[in-house]
Design a protein around this motif. Structure first.
Motif, mmCIF file in Angstrom:
data_model
loop_
_atom_site.group_PDB
_atom_site.id
_atom_site.type_symbol
_atom_site.label_atom_id
_atom_site.label_comp_id
_atom_site.label_asym_id
_atom_site.label_seq_id
_atom_site.Cartn_x
_atom_site.Cartn_y
_atom_site.Cartn_z
ATOM 1 N N PRO A 1 25.629 -5.460 21.558
ATOM 2 C CA PRO A 1 26.531 -6.314 22.351
ATOM 3 C C PRO A 1 28.001 -6.006 22.064
ATOM 4 O O PRO A 1 28.401 -5.846 20.908
ATOM 5 N N GLY A 2 28.759 -5.883 23.134
ATOM 6 C CA GLY A 2 30.175 -5.590 23.000
ATOM 7 C C GLY A 2 30.499 -4.119 22.944
ATOM 8 O O GLY A 2 31.678 -3.747 22.974
ATOM 9 N N GLN A 3 29.468 -3.255 22.857
ATOM 10 C CA GLN A 3 29.694 -1.818 22.815
ATOM 11 C C GLN A 3 29.137 -1.163 24.076
ATOM 12 O O GLN A 3 28.217 -1.672 24.711
ATOM 13 N N ASP A 4 29.704 -0.021 24.420
ATOM 14 C CA ASP A 4 29.275 0.716 25.595
ATOM 15 C C ASP A 4 27.957 1.419 25.291
ATOM 16 O O ASP A 4 27.821 2.109 24.272
ATOM 17 N N THR A 5 26.972 1.239 26.158
ATOM 18 C CA THR A 5 25.683 1.912 26.005
ATOM 19 C C THR A 5 25.187 2.340 27.381
ATOM 20 O O THR A 5 25.706 1.912 28.401
ATOM 21 N N THR A 6 24.165 3.192 27.397
ATOM 22 C CA THR A 6 23.473 3.508 28.643
ATOM 23 C C THR A 6 22.252 2.607 28.756
ATOM 24 O O THR A 6 21.712 2.134 27.757
ATOM 25 N N VAL B 1 29.965 14.809 18.527
ATOM 26 C CA VAL B 1 31.190 14.151 19.004
ATOM 27 C C VAL B 1 30.918 13.602 20.409
ATOM 28 O O VAL B 1 30.739 14.367 21.359
ATOM 29 N N VAL B 2 30.859 12.281 20.518
ATOM 30 C CA VAL B 2 30.667 11.611 21.808
ATOM 31 C C VAL B 2 31.641 10.434 21.848
ATOM 32 O O VAL B 2 31.317 9.322 21.425
ATOM 33 N N PRO B 3 32.859 10.648 22.336
ATOM 34 C CA PRO B 3 33.893 9.603 22.283
ATOM 35 C C PRO B 3 33.484 8.286 22.926
ATOM 36 O O PRO B 3 33.967 7.220 22.526
ATOM 37 N N ARG B 4 32.588 8.344 23.899
ATOM 38 C CA ARG B 4 32.143 7.104 24.547
ATOM 39 C C ARG B 4 31.485 6.148 23.554
ATOM 40 O O ARG B 4 31.600 4.925 23.690
ATOM 41 N N PHE B 5 30.798 6.684 22.551
ATOM 42 C CA PHE B 5 29.993 5.854 21.662
ATOM 43 C C PHE B 5 30.555 5.691 20.260
ATOM 44 O O PHE B 5 30.208 4.737 19.560
ATOM 45 N N PHE B 6 31.376 6.635 19.813
ATOM 46 C CA PHE B 6 31.907 6.530 18.453
ATOM 47 C C PHE B 6 33.149 7.395 18.331
ATOM 48 O O PHE B 6 33.323 8.357 19.074
#
Length: 265
Positions: A82-87, A152-157
């Motif tokens: 919750p509160g984080q971007d996920t697929t 490296v995945v800026p969307r998630f971390f």
């Protein structure tokens, strides 16, 4: 068949829900060109974990791409972070936020339900059945949910992910003694960095099936893909790297060995 399954004799089941690359024709016809690279696959994990079958562990590997449906999401598609971007359960974009579908061809509720019944439930039925079988044989069992992701995945971390990311649903999906044994094994080697319950705490499989009070102890390991293959920015992209894998496999053997030593006591 919706998955590749091989039963073993030991109280260990290795699940690989994101290793699949197949996309049914009726789904592929609706996808945008970027989807066909299947960039967000947990590439080659079945090859990397082949040694587990030799040890006597059961293995379960997905056939279908996570772009069809994500086997590590709950069927009601609630956000596990919750509160984080996920697929989501049936993703509509890639990790890089590229649209997966042609305009107006995203799956509706009826299509998502169809995919749940056709692709999601068979995997989970087999997962549940094998856990039940191993539990009856041994009294307790370790479920090892195997994953990998680009480093490296800026969307998630932010920045680069640690090499080995263990998740036990904030220490609830397995016995603390098992987590401790895995921590010791992970810290016994110096090549790879590791973290427990950091950015990746375990997805639906770890959280739902991990019931230590009932004898099922679940652990997720999310690895950086650069440890054993070329990542998307390397040439050629997504290729398996036997030279890198040869360094990683002994560590994975030690980790699974530590889990087995604990569960068989």
């Amino acid at each position: 068949m919706n998955y590749r399954f091989k039963p073993g004799s030991l109280p260990l089941l290795v699940s690989m829900p994101h290793v699949g690359t197949d996309i049914p024709d009726e789904v592929a016809a609706k996808l945008a060109p970027c989807a066909l690279t299947r960039a967000d696959t947990d590439w080659h994990l079945d090859r990397l974990y082949a040694f587990a079958e030799e040890l006597g562990a059961s293995t379960l590997a997905a056939r279908w791409s996570r772009y069809v449906i994500d086997l590590n999401r709950p069927p009601e598609d609630t956000n596990l972070y919750p509160g984080q971007d996920t697929t989501g359960l049936c993703p509509v974009d890639t990790f890089k936020r590229e649209r997966l579908y042609q305009a107006g061809r995203e799956p509706d509720r009826a299509e998502i339900e169809r995919r749940l019944q056709r692709y999601w439930r068979p995997y989970h039925d087999q997962l549940r059945a094998e856990l039940t079988r191993l539990l009856a044989l041994h009294g307790r069992v370790v479920l090892w949910d195997a994953h990998s992701i680009e480093s490296v995945v800026p969307r998630f971390f932010e920045g680069r992910l640690p090499d080995l990311n263990f998740g036990t649903a904030d220490r609830t999906s397995c016995a603390l003694q098992l987590e401790g044994a895995i921590i010791l094994a992970a810290q016994a080697q110096e090549r790879y960095s590791c973290v427990f319950n950091g950015r990746f705490k375990g997805g639906h499989i770890t959280r739902f099936y991990g019931r230590p009070q009932d004898g099922v102890h679940a652990v997720q390991l999310e690895m950086c893909q650069c440890l054993y293959m070329n990542e998307e920015h390397e040439a050629p992209p997504f290729d398996y790297r036997p030279d890198r894998a040869a360094q990683l496999e002994p560590v994975l053997r030690q980790l699974l060995g530590a889990a087995l030593d604990w569960v068989r006591v």
